[in-house]
Scaffold this motif. Sequence first.
Motif, mmCIF file in Angstrom:
data_model
loop_
_atom_site.group_PDB
_atom_site.id
_atom_site.type_symbol
_atom_site.label_atom_id
_atom_site.label_comp_id
_atom_site.label_asym_id
_atom_site.label_seq_id
_atom_site.Cartn_x
_atom_site.Cartn_y
_atom_site.Cartn_z
ATOM 1 N N GLU A 1 24.269 36.916 46.270
ATOM 2 C CA GLU A 1 25.293 37.714 46.939
ATOM 3 C C GLU A 1 26.208 38.381 45.919
ATOM 4 O OE1 GLU A 1 27.279 35.061 49.585
ATOM 5 O OE2 GLU A 1 25.711 35.171 51.125
ATOM 6 N N GLU A 2 26.530 37.670 44.856
ATOM 7 C CA GLU A 2 27.411 38.224 43.836
ATOM 8 C C GLU A 2 26.815 39.471 43.185
ATOM 9 O OE1 GLU A 2 28.560 35.420 40.885
ATOM 10 O OE2 GLU A 2 29.483 34.036 42.318
ATOM 11 N N GLU B 1 24.416 32.120 46.557
ATOM 12 C CA GLU B 1 25.739 32.664 46.255
ATOM 13 C C GLU B 1 25.669 33.635 45.080
ATOM 14 O OE1 GLU B 1 28.259 29.320 45.629
ATOM 15 O OE2 GLU B 1 28.302 28.739 47.750
ATOM 16 N N TYR B 2 24.881 33.301 44.069
ATOM 17 C CA TYR B 2 24.695 34.212 42.940
ATOM 18 C C TYR B 2 24.030 35.510 43.403
ATOM 19 C CZ TYR B 2 25.982 30.952 39.179
ATOM 20 O OH TYR B 2 26.663 30.121 38.326
#
Length: 348
Positions: free
Chosen positions: A208-209, A205-206
């Motif tokens: 992707e951020e 998720e990081y």
Amino acid sequence: MKAVQFSDHGDRSVIDYGEFPDPTPDRDEVLVDVKAGALNHLDVWTRKGLPGVELEMPHVPGSDGAGVVLEVGEDVTRFEPGDRVAVSAGVYCGKCEYCRHGEYSMCVNYHIIGEHVRGVHSERAAVPEDNLVEVPSGVEWETAAAAPLVFQTAWRMLLTRGNVSPGEDVLVLGASGGVGHAAVQIADYAGANVYATASSEEKLEYAEEVGADYTIDYEAEDFASRIRDLTGKRGVDVVVDHVGAATWRDSLASLAKGGRVLTCGATTGGTPETDINRIFWNQLKVIGSTMANPGEVDDVLELVWDGTFEPRIRETLPMSETARAHEMLEEREGFGKVVVVPDSEYDG
């Protein structure tokens, strides 16, 4: 003053934080009041002992740091007391054939502050003028300390050596690490389609951020097979592999014909099994890269300072807990960089 130090190579127990002689700047050096430092995996290798590298003991590690100029040597012209600075750790001779052609990071006498000579994880450090960059007033110390080594390394590797261009498919391995999370951002900045691997949903998720378009949990599935699925069996144009032995064969298997693998390190070992047949049959390119030239450092740090790129900080610790910082790197805990600050500056 107090400094992180070790007197023998070994496991994390050799790390100490205690009294160390105050540095005195030479004619071309700047004395820096260190406000923050950051770790890289090379700190782990330096602590364990690098073949062929003889260190003066006790050794102070640390290639990344930032702080305020306290004093300058008599030949220093670019800085004065009160200036905010960060360390760019690559030291070059300026005289060899590579330096004469502006390829300073290929210098035959190249060495790295903290890895080959005394580092900057201490309350004060004497640093050559040429190894300092100005830090704008609005930039936090943790950001200034965490950015230089990994962002310059990823910038040169992807843009100068790898020539990544808009629309290309780029796979970044180990996207949660220092170089990895910088490479994701730089590949995205270059207009590439970015694929990233990491070992947990949180890390993905990081990723992707900060710019990844597709993510792969390499502990849950084979990343080379997944890349083939995602690209219609074509493969990617570029693989960024700073992992080494554990991933090398799959990195080659992830490439399209004519693809290129970029490497700046090998955290799992530097002598992997390889597939030479695949290299020549698919006409692959293996491209090495180390650190960056001064102009490249300036270019990428300008984009850090203005907020285009973000060094993610996984945790900030007092220097007395540097052993814990090493553990976080070795156990691959968290996403981004680990920062350490002198205990006298640490506010919890």
